[in-house]
Motif scaffolding. Structure first.
Motif, short mmCIF file in Angstrom:
data_model
loop_
_atom_site.label_atom_id
_atom_site.label_comp_id
_atom_site.label_asym_id
_atom_site.label_seq_id
_atom_site.Cartn_x
_atom_site.Cartn_y
_atom_site.Cartn_z
N THR A 1 10.36 14.01 -9.33
CA THR A 1 11.13 15.06 -10.01
C THR A 1 10.99 16.41 -9.32
O THR A 1 11.72 17.34 -9.64
CB THR A 1 10.67 15.21 -11.48
OG1 THR A 1 9.28 15.59 -11.51
CG2 THR A 1 10.84 13.90 -12.25
N SER A 2 10.04 16.56 -8.39
CA SER A 2 9.83 17.83 -7.68
C SER A 2 10.18 17.65 -6.22
O SER A 2 10.16 16.55 -5.68
CB SER A 2 8.37 18.28 -7.81
OG SER A 2 7.97 18.34 -9.16
N PRO B 1 19.23 16.83 -11.15
CA PRO B 1 19.58 15.47 -11.58
C PRO B 1 20.94 15.05 -11.03
O PRO B 1 21.82 15.89 -10.87
CB PRO B 1 19.62 15.59 -13.12
CG PRO B 1 19.90 17.03 -13.38
CD PRO B 1 19.25 17.80 -12.25
N LYS C 1 12.07 21.77 -9.34
CA LYS C 1 12.53 20.49 -9.87
C LYS C 1 13.80 20.06 -9.15
O LYS C 1 14.67 20.88 -8.84
CB LYS C 1 12.81 20.58 -11.38
CG LYS C 1 11.54 20.80 -12.20
CD LYS C 1 10.59 19.63 -12.07
CE LYS C 1 9.33 19.83 -12.89
NZ LYS C 1 8.36 18.74 -12.67
N ARG C 2 13.89 18.77 -8.88
CA ARG C 2 15.08 18.23 -8.22
C ARG C 2 16.27 18.29 -9.17
O ARG C 2 16.14 18.14 -10.37
CB ARG C 2 14.84 16.78 -7.79
CG ARG C 2 13.63 16.62 -6.88
CD ARG C 2 13.50 15.21 -6.39
NE ARG C 2 14.52 14.92 -5.39
CZ ARG C 2 14.58 13.80 -4.70
NH1 ARG C 2 13.69 12.86 -4.91
NH2 ARG C 2 15.50 13.60 -3.80
#
Length: 323
Positions: A65-66, A135, A132-133
Motif C-alpha cells: 500500500t506504500s 488505488p 500511499k499508493r
C-alpha cells in the motif's frame, strides 16, 4: 532532476541535503556539500497541485500500500510504517530512522556510513515517510448482459430474443425488438414488417438484422458471454474474465488484457514498456444450454434479477443487478 523528495510528496530539497523536521527548510550535513536553504515545492504546469509520481516510476514497498520515489529504497520506520531512503538499494539502519548507501554499513555511534574496505565514510541519511499508493480505478464491463446471463452484447447494443433460449444483439442502444425475432429498429420508431422498415413521424429506415449473441465455451457444461475469456476460479470452477484473449492471474480471482502480466503485489496489470492498468475481477461462468429464465435471483418478495447475477442496493435504496 537532482532533488530529494520530502514527506508528503509536496516539497523537495537539492541533492546533497535533507529535509528539515520543521517542513520549511533543507539541511546540509557535514561532508554532503551545498548550502542550507528553503524547501522547493513540486509543481505541475502553472497550478499548485502536488505532483503525484507515476506508478511506473515509483518503488512499491512490501506492504503493498506504500511506495517511494524512483531510485529510493523502502525502509521500516520506528513507528512501524514504511519510509523512503533517498538512494537506490540502500542499507536500512537498525534505529529505523537512518540509512546508508548501498554496500555500506551503519555506524550509529559515530553517525557514519562505513564501507567494508574502509575507503568510504559518509554521514548517515534520514528516511522520510512513504506515501500511499493510488488505488486502481474501477474497470467498467464493456458489455450488455442479456436476460438469463448466458449471453452478452457489445456496449451500446440491445439484447433481443431470437428464441426461448437464444438472444441476438441489435447494434443500436435502447432499440425496439421486432415481433418476428429477426429484426430491430431505432428507439422511438416502430417495426413495419410488411414494408421491412422502421417507421416514425419523420419517415422510415430499413430494418436491422439481429446477429446472434455468442458465448464462449469453457467445457461441455459451462460457458461465458461472447467477448470474455474462461479462467479457473480458486474453487476449480470456471470463471469469466470480461476481456478477449485475457491473461488469467495466478490468484484465480483477477485477469489482465492480452500482452500484460499480472502484478499481485501492485494489484495491477503490467506491460513490458512499464505501463500499468488496474486488473479485472472475474465472474462465475454459467451452465450451458437449458431453458433461459429471468428472475431466478430473488432480491425480495417483489424484486428479482436475471439468473447468474447478484442483487445489490443502489444509492436510492432500491435493488440493482450486478452481472
Amino acid at each position: 532532476p537532482q532533488s530529494i523528495p520530502c514527506a508528503g510528496g509536496r516539497h523537495c530539497c537539492p541533492q546533497g541535503s535533507r529535509c528539515g523536521a520543521d517542513g520549511e527548510s533543507c539541511i546540509t550535513e557535514p561532508g554532503m556539500g551545498g548550502d542550507t536553504g528553503a524547501l522547493g515545492e513540486h509543481r505541475r504546469g502553472q497550478g499548485s497541485s502536488p505532483r503525484v509520481p507515476a506508478a511506473s516510476r515509483a518503488v512499491p514497498c512490501p506492504d503493498g500500500t506504500s511506495e517511494c520515489p524512483d531510485d529510493a529504497t523502502c525502509c521500516v520506520t520506528a513507528g512501524g510504517a514504511w519510509g523512503c531512503c533517498p538512494m537506490p538499494q540502500a542499507s536500512c539502519c537498525a534505529d529505523k530512522v537512518h540509512c546508508c548507501p548501498h554496500a555500506t554499513t551503519c555506524d550509529l555511534a559515530r553517525g557514519r556510513c562505513l564501507s567494508p574496505g574502509g575507503d568510504r565514510d559518509v554521514p548517515l541519511s534520514t528516511a522520510f515517510p512513504a506515501w500511499k499508493r493510488q488505488p486502481p480505478a474501477p474497470v467498467e464491463l464493456r458489455q450488455v448482459l442479456c436476460p438469463g446471463g448466458r449471453s452478452a452484447c457489445p456496449d451500446g447494443a440491445t439484447c433481443c430474443q431470437l428464441s426461448p433460449t437464444e438472444y441476438g444483439c441489435c447494434p443500436l442502444q435502447n432499440a425496439v425488438c421486432c415481433s418476428d425475432r429477426q429484426h430491430c429498429c431505432p428507439q422511438g420508431t416502430t417495426c413495419d414488417l410488411t414494408r421491412s422498415t422502421c417507421t416514425s413521424l419523420g419517415g422510415s429506415t430499413a430494418l436491422a438484422v439481429l446477429p446472434k449473441a455468442g458465448e464462449i465455451k469453457c467445457d461441455e457444461e459451462t460457458s461465458c458471454p461472447d467477448g470474455n475469456t474462461c479462467c479457473r476460479l480458486s474453487s476449480g470452477a470456471w470463471g469469466c474474465c470480461p476481456l478477449e484473449q485475457a491473461v488469467c492471474c495466478p490468484d484465480h480471482v483477477h485477469c489482465c488484457p492480452q500482452g500484460y502480466t499480472c502484478d499481485p503485489e501492485g494489484g495491477s496489470c503490467l506491460q513490458g514498456g512499464g505501463s500499468r492498468l488496474p486488473w479485472v475481477r472475474k465472474t462465475p461462468a454459467l451452465p450451458r444450454g437449458g431453458q433461459v429464465t429471468s428472475g431466478n435471483v430473488k432480491c425480495d418478495d417483489e424484486t428479482s434479477c436475471p439468473d447468474g447475477s447478484t442483487c445489490c442496493r443502489l444509492s436510492l435504496g432500491t435493488w440493482g443487478c450486478c452481472p
